[in-house]
Design a protein around this motif. Structure first.
Motif, PDB file in Angstrom:
ATOM      1  N   ILE A  25      75.596  -3.377 146.545  1.00  0.00           N
ATOM      2  CA  ILE A  25      76.938  -3.147 147.606  1.00  0.00           C
ATOM      3  C   ILE A  25      77.396  -1.817 147.318  1.00  0.00           C
ATOM      4  CG2 ILE A  25      79.168  -3.975 147.804  1.00  0.00           C
ATOM      5  CD1 ILE A  25      78.398  -6.673 146.896  1.00  0.00           C
ATOM      6  N   LEU A  26      77.568  -1.208 148.580  1.00  0.00           N
ATOM      7  CA  LEU A  26      78.046  -0.096 148.621  1.00  0.00           C
ATOM      8  C   LEU A  26      79.467  -0.105 149.592  1.00  0.00           C
ATOM      9  CD1 LEU A  26      75.117   2.538 149.318  1.00  0.00           C
ATOM     10  CD2 LEU A  26      76.187   2.215 147.354  1.00  0.00           C
ATOM     11  N   GLU A  27      80.794   0.008 149.015  1.00  0.00           N
ATOM     12  CA  GLU A  27      82.089  -0.195 149.469  1.00  0.00           C
ATOM     13  C   GLU A  27      82.561   0.812 150.168  1.00  0.00           C
ATOM     14  OE1 GLU A  27      83.535  -3.185 149.578  1.00  0.00           O
ATOM     15  OE2 GLU A  27      82.515  -4.488 148.200  1.00  0.00           O
ATOM     16  N   PRO A  28      83.213   0.651 151.254  1.00  0.00           N
ATOM     17  CA  PRO A  28      83.876   1.905 151.861  1.00  0.00           C
ATOM     18  C   PRO A  28      85.052   2.488 151.005  1.00  0.00           C
ATOM     19  CG  PRO A  28      84.295  -0.281 153.276  1.00  0.00           C
ATOM     20  CD  PRO A  28      83.476  -0.532 151.856  1.00  0.00           C
ATOM     21  N   SER A  29      85.327   3.744 151.211  1.00  0.00           N
ATOM     22  CA  SER A  29      86.162   4.549 150.261  1.00  0.00           C
ATOM     23  C   SER A  29      86.995   5.383 150.967  1.00  0.00           C
ATOM     24  CB  SER A  29      85.459   5.048 149.145  1.00  0.00           C
ATOM     25  OG  SER A  29      84.822   6.363 149.653  1.00  0.00           O
ATOM     26  N   THR A  30      88.096   5.650 150.597  1.00  0.00           N
ATOM     27  CA  THR A  30      89.088   6.618 151.384  1.00  0.00           C
ATOM     28  C   THR A  30      88.343   8.135 151.275  1.00  0.00           C
ATOM     29  OG1 THR A  30      90.785   5.442 150.604  1.00  0.00           O
ATOM     30  CG2 THR A  30      91.351   7.801 151.249  1.00  0.00           C
ATOM     31  N   SER A  31      87.509   8.431 150.056  1.00  0.00           N
ATOM     32  CA  SER A  31      87.070   9.750 150.073  1.00  0.00           C
ATOM     33  C   SER A  31      85.935   9.833 150.866  1.00  0.00           C
ATOM     34  CB  SER A  31      86.541  10.036 148.338  1.00  0.00           C
ATOM     35  OG  SER A  31      85.699   9.299 148.147  1.00  0.00           O
TER      36      SER A  31
END
Length: 141
Positions: free
Chosen positions: A58-64
């Motif tokens: 899993i690759l979660e969305p991030s703010t960065s």
């Protein structure tokens, strides 16, 4: 319903991973699950697992990542699932390699963009957790 071409692609992917699992430690989803759990994905990325590969990570969305891509608020990023991620611990810092399995002999521009996007997502996970990324921050290939 999954189209026949997608079913063939999924079968090909599973066969490749099964063959790889005979030669290396592959962390895969629990029985009955489609993807790795968040906890196992995080453990792999943080180096708390001894497996060399993670399947359907899993690759979660991030703010960065949003900031890096300069996305506006109307663009929604969803969770992504990388076919395979390999960790190489042979050097002083772990390195990750994103591998996308395709049942084709030719990589299309879409395939290349997909890998690039997954690499950016992976890298952004380390930018959002500076305490975990300190001296053990992995590099990417």
């Amino acid at each position: 319903m999954t189209p026949p071409w997608a079913q063939l692609g999924n079968q090909f992917e599973r066969a490749i991973v099964a063959r790889l699992a005979n030669e290396a430690a592959v962390l895969g989803p629990a029985i009955g699950e489609d993807y790795l759990s968040q906890a196992l994905s995080a453990a792999f990325l943080q180096g708390r697992r001894r497996d060399e590969y993670a399947y359907l990570l899993i690759l979660e969305p991030s703010t960065s990542l949003r900031d890096r891509l300069k996305l506006t608020d109307d663009v929604i990023l969803r969770r992504s699932y990388a076919d395979l991620v390999r960790i190489d611990r042979s050097g002083p810092d772990p390195q990750f390699q994103v591998i996308d399995i395709k049942a084709t002999q030719r990589a299309t521009p879409f395939h290349k963009a997909q890998i690039t996007f997954y690499r950016r997502r992976l890298k952004s996970l380390w930018h959002k957790r500076p305490s975990e990324a300190s001296d053990n921050r992995p590099s990417e290939r």
